[in-house]
Design a protein around this motif. Structure first.
Motif, PDB file in Angstrom:
ATOM      1  N   ILE A  42       0.854  -1.193   0.000  1.00  0.00           N
ATOM      2  CA  ILE A  42       0.000   0.000   0.000  1.00  0.00           C
ATOM      3  C   ILE A  42       0.888   1.240   0.000  1.00  0.00           C
ATOM      4  O   ILE A  42       1.869   1.309   0.742  1.00  0.00           O
ATOM      5  CB  ILE A  42      -0.884   0.019   1.269  1.00  0.00           C
ATOM      6  CG1 ILE A  42      -1.783  -1.218   1.304  1.00  0.00           C
ATOM      7  CG2 ILE A  42      -1.689   1.319   1.354  1.00  0.00           C
ATOM      8  CD1 ILE A  42      -2.428  -1.475   2.665  1.00  0.00           C
ATOM      9  N   THR A  43       0.522   2.221  -0.828  1.00  0.00           N
ATOM     10  CA  THR A  43       1.178   3.523  -0.805  1.00  0.00           C
ATOM     11  C   THR A  43       0.125   4.567  -0.474  1.00  0.00           C
ATOM     12  O   THR A  43      -0.879   4.684  -1.179  1.00  0.00           O
ATOM     13  CB  THR A  43       1.820   3.857  -2.170  1.00  0.00           C
ATOM     14  OG1 THR A  43       2.785   2.853  -2.488  1.00  0.00           O
ATOM     15  CG2 THR A  43       2.511   5.215  -2.130  1.00  0.00           C
ATOM     16  N   LEU A  44       0.341   5.308   0.616  1.00  0.00           N
ATOM     17  CA  LEU A  44      -0.570   6.380   0.994  1.00  0.00           C
ATOM     18  C   LEU A  44      -0.206   7.660   0.234  1.00  0.00           C
ATOM     19  O   LEU A  44       0.882   7.780  -0.327  1.00  0.00           O
ATOM     20  CB  LEU A  44      -0.523   6.621   2.500  1.00  0.00           C
ATOM     21  CG  LEU A  44      -0.952   5.434   3.368  1.00  0.00           C
ATOM     22  CD1 LEU A  44      -0.874   5.811   4.846  1.00  0.00           C
ATOM     23  CD2 LEU A  44      -2.351   4.961   3.009  1.00  0.00           C
ATOM     24  N   ARG A  45      -1.100   8.624   0.240  1.00  0.00           N
ATOM     25  CA  ARG A  45      -0.904   9.858  -0.528  1.00  0.00           C
ATOM     26  C   ARG A  45       0.309  10.661  -0.075  1.00  0.00           C
ATOM     27  O   ARG A  45       0.846  11.454  -0.853  1.00  0.00           O
ATOM     28  CB  ARG A  45      -2.163  10.730  -0.479  1.00  0.00           C
ATOM     29  CG  ARG A  45      -3.284  10.180  -1.338  1.00  0.00           C
ATOM     30  CD  ARG A  45      -4.502  11.107  -1.488  1.00  0.00           C
ATOM     31  NE  ARG A  45      -4.387  12.406  -0.901  1.00  0.00           N
ATOM     32  CZ  ARG A  45      -5.068  12.820   0.175  1.00  0.00           C
ATOM     33  NH1 ARG A  45      -5.900  12.035   0.800  1.00  0.00           N
ATOM     34  NH2 ARG A  45      -4.912  14.055   0.619  1.00  0.00           N
ATOM     35  N   ASP A  46       0.762  10.470   1.155  1.00  0.00           N
ATOM     36  CA  ASP A  46       1.957  11.180   1.633  1.00  0.00           C
ATOM     37  C   ASP A  46       3.230  10.367   1.384  1.00  0.00           C
ATOM     38  O   ASP A  46       4.283  10.700   1.894  1.00  0.00           O
ATOM     39  CB  ASP A  46       1.834  11.517   3.119  1.00  0.00           C
ATOM     40  CG  ASP A  46       2.087  10.324   4.017  1.00  0.00           C
ATOM     41  OD1 ASP A  46       1.651   9.200   3.663  1.00  0.00           O
ATOM     42  OD2 ASP A  46       2.716  10.503   5.069  1.00  0.00           O
ATOM     43  N   ASP A  47       3.117   9.295   0.607  1.00  0.00           N
ATOM     44  CA  ASP A  47       4.223   8.386   0.264  1.00  0.00           C
ATOM     45  C   ASP A  47       4.632   7.465   1.402  1.00  0.00           C
ATOM     46  O   ASP A  47       5.717   6.876   1.376  1.00  0.00           O
ATOM     47  CB  ASP A  47       5.444   9.132  -0.281  1.00  0.00           C
ATOM     48  CG  ASP A  47       5.153   9.744  -1.644  1.00  0.00           C
ATOM     49  OD1 ASP A  47       4.356   9.155  -2.406  1.00  0.00           O
ATOM     50  OD2 ASP A  47       5.705  10.815  -1.945  1.00  0.00           O
ATOM     51  N   THR A  48       3.790   7.300   2.417  1.00  0.00           N
ATOM     52  CA  THR A  48       4.001   6.239   3.400  1.00  0.00           C
ATOM     53  C   THR A  48       3.814   4.909   2.680  1.00  0.00           C
ATOM     54  O   THR A  48       2.876   4.747   1.891  1.00  0.00           O
ATOM     55  CB  THR A  48       2.985   6.351   4.563  1.00  0.00           C
ATOM     56  OG1 THR A  48       3.269   7.533   5.300  1.00  0.00           O
ATOM     57  CG2 THR A  48       3.052   5.146   5.490  1.00  0.00           C
ATOM     58  N   LEU A  49       4.717   3.960   2.932  1.00  0.00           N
ATOM     59  CA  LEU A  49       4.657   2.632   2.314  1.00  0.00           C
ATOM     60  C   LEU A  49       4.360   1.597   3.386  1.00  0.00           C
ATOM     61  O   LEU A  49       4.986   1.616   4.452  1.00  0.00           O
ATOM     62  CB  LEU A  49       5.988   2.300   1.643  1.00  0.00           C
ATOM     63  CG  LEU A  49       6.495   3.290   0.604  1.00  0.00           C
ATOM     64  CD1 LEU A  49       7.878   2.880   0.127  1.00  0.00           C
ATOM     65  CD2 LEU A  49       5.522   3.397  -0.557  1.00  0.00           C
ATOM     66  N   MET A  50       3.429   0.691   3.092  1.00  0.00           N
ATOM     67  CA  MET A  50       3.114  -0.384   4.017  1.00  0.00           C
ATOM     68  C   MET A  50       3.029  -1.686   3.244  1.00  0.00           C
ATOM     69  O   MET A  50       2.431  -1.733   2.168  1.00  0.00           O
ATOM     70  CB  MET A  50       1.797  -0.102   4.739  1.00  0.00           C
ATOM     71  CG  MET A  50       1.881   1.107   5.645  1.00  0.00           C
ATOM     72  SD  MET A  50       0.345   1.483   6.486  1.00  0.00           S
ATOM     73  CE  MET A  50      -0.580   2.217   5.144  1.00  0.00           C
ATOM     74  N   SER A  51       3.636  -2.729   3.805  1.00  0.00           N
ATOM     75  CA  SER A  51       3.580  -4.059   3.216  1.00  0.00           C
ATOM     76  C   SER A  51       2.957  -5.010   4.217  1.00  0.00           C
ATOM     77  O   SER A  51       3.368  -5.042   5.383  1.00  0.00           O
ATOM     78  CB  SER A  51       4.992  -4.555   2.871  1.00  0.00           C
ATOM     79  OG  SER A  51       5.607  -3.685   1.948  1.00  0.00           O
ATOM     80  N   GLU A  87      -1.868  18.263   1.068  1.00  0.00           N
ATOM     81  CA  GLU A  87      -0.726  18.228   0.158  1.00  0.00           C
ATOM     82  C   GLU A  87      -0.009  19.571   0.078  1.00  0.00           C
ATOM     83  O   GLU A  87       1.187  19.626  -0.180  1.00  0.00           O
ATOM     84  CB  GLU A  87      -1.173  17.748  -1.213  1.00  0.00           C
ATOM     85  CG  GLU A  87      -1.592  16.287  -1.167  1.00  0.00           C
ATOM     86  CD  GLU A  87      -2.236  15.802  -2.450  1.00  0.00           C
ATOM     87  OE1 GLU A  87      -2.341  16.579  -3.418  1.00  0.00           O
ATOM     88  OE2 GLU A  87      -2.630  14.629  -2.473  1.00  0.00           O
ATOM     89  N   SER A  88      -0.718  20.659   0.308  1.00  0.00           N
ATOM     90  CA  SER A  88      -0.096  21.992   0.253  1.00  0.00           C
ATOM     91  C   SER A  88       0.838  22.237   1.430  1.00  0.00           C
ATOM     92  O   SER A  88       1.963  22.690   1.253  1.00  0.00           O
ATOM     93  CB  SER A  88      -1.165  23.082   0.236  1.00  0.00           C
ATOM     94  OG  SER A  88      -1.996  22.930  -0.872  1.00  0.00           O
ATOM     95  N   SER A  89       0.357  21.929   2.640  1.00  0.00           N
ATOM     96  CA  SER A  89       1.146  22.215   3.845  1.00  0.00           C
ATOM     97  C   SER A  89       1.975  21.031   4.319  1.00  0.00           C
ATOM     98  O   SER A  89       2.915  21.200   5.077  1.00  0.00           O
ATOM     99  CB  SER A  89       0.218  22.654   4.976  1.00  0.00           C
ATOM    100  OG  SER A  89      -0.602  21.569   5.377  1.00  0.00           O
ATOM    101  N   LEU A 127       5.788  11.596   4.132  1.00  0.00           N
ATOM    102  CA  LEU A 127       5.956  13.008   4.484  1.00  0.00           C
ATOM    103  C   LEU A 127       5.425  13.352   5.871  1.00  0.00           C
ATOM    104  O   LEU A 127       6.032  14.146   6.590  1.00  0.00           O
ATOM    105  CB  LEU A 127       5.274  13.889   3.429  1.00  0.00           C
ATOM    106  CG  LEU A 127       5.884  13.820   2.029  1.00  0.00           C
ATOM    107  CD1 LEU A 127       5.046  14.609   1.035  1.00  0.00           C
ATOM    108  CD2 LEU A 127       7.321  14.315   2.044  1.00  0.00           C
ATOM    109  N   ILE A 128       4.293  12.755   6.249  1.00  0.00           N
ATOM    110  CA  ILE A 128       3.744  13.032   7.578  1.00  0.00           C
ATOM    111  C   ILE A 128       4.758  12.629   8.649  1.00  0.00           C
ATOM    112  O   ILE A 128       5.022  13.376   9.588  1.00  0.00           O
ATOM    113  CB  ILE A 128       2.398  12.314   7.796  1.00  0.00           C
ATOM    114  CG1 ILE A 128       1.341  12.889   6.858  1.00  0.00           C
ATOM    115  CG2 ILE A 128       1.955  12.409   9.256  1.00  0.00           C
ATOM    116  CD1 ILE A 128       0.047  12.091   6.801  1.00  0.00           C
TER     117      ILE A 128
END
Length: 138
Positions: free
Chosen positions: A59-68, A84-86, A106-107
């Motif tokens: 899984i890739t979240l919108r903030d580029d967190t990756l989970m397997s 996405e802006s801030s 990013l988070i």
């Protein structure tokens, strides 16, 4: 199993991430619906992903967190918000059983205290960027 029309309706909402890898029998449970997972399916807060004995999911979240997720896993994306802006946001997931590899996006880089992984016996506040959690069957 839900139809393609249901998948299309769901894609109109703000999604949290997408399934990048689906190997074997992987199900997405959304409210009362059970979907056979496919690469490219969008995931939303509240979705449960379940992998069979010989299955895995990425899984890739919108903030580029990756989970397997490894075999025989049950995972819930409990909450996700991301501006996405801030770059502000938060991630909350629960692993009921199985294995989860988590790589911060990013988070996690901007606000590590806004990431949370829950298991049946512990809550993990994430301070690092890459770790693996395993919850054994009882």
């Amino acid at each position: 199993m839900a139809s393609a029309a249901v998948r299309a309706d769901e894609s109109d909402r703000s999604h949290a991430g997408i399934l990048k890898v689906v190997r074997g029998d992987v199900q997405v449970q959304r409210k009362e619906q059970k979907l056979t997972a496919q690469v490219g399916d969008r995931l939303f807060a509240g979705d449960r992903v379940v992998t069979a004995a010989d299955a895995a999911a990425g899984i890739t979240l919108r903030d580029d967190t990756l989970m397997s997720l490894g075999p025989k896993s049950s995972f819930v994306l409990e909450g996700f918000a991301f501006n996405e802006s801030s770059g502000d946001g938060n991630v909350a997931v629960r692993l009921a059983k199985g294995t989860l590899r988590y790589v911060s996006g990013l988070i996690g880089k901007q606000a590590p205290d806004r990431q949370m992984v829950n298991t049946p016996t512990a809550t993990i506040g994430i301070r690092g960027t890459d770790f693996i959690v395993e919850v054994a069957d009882e």
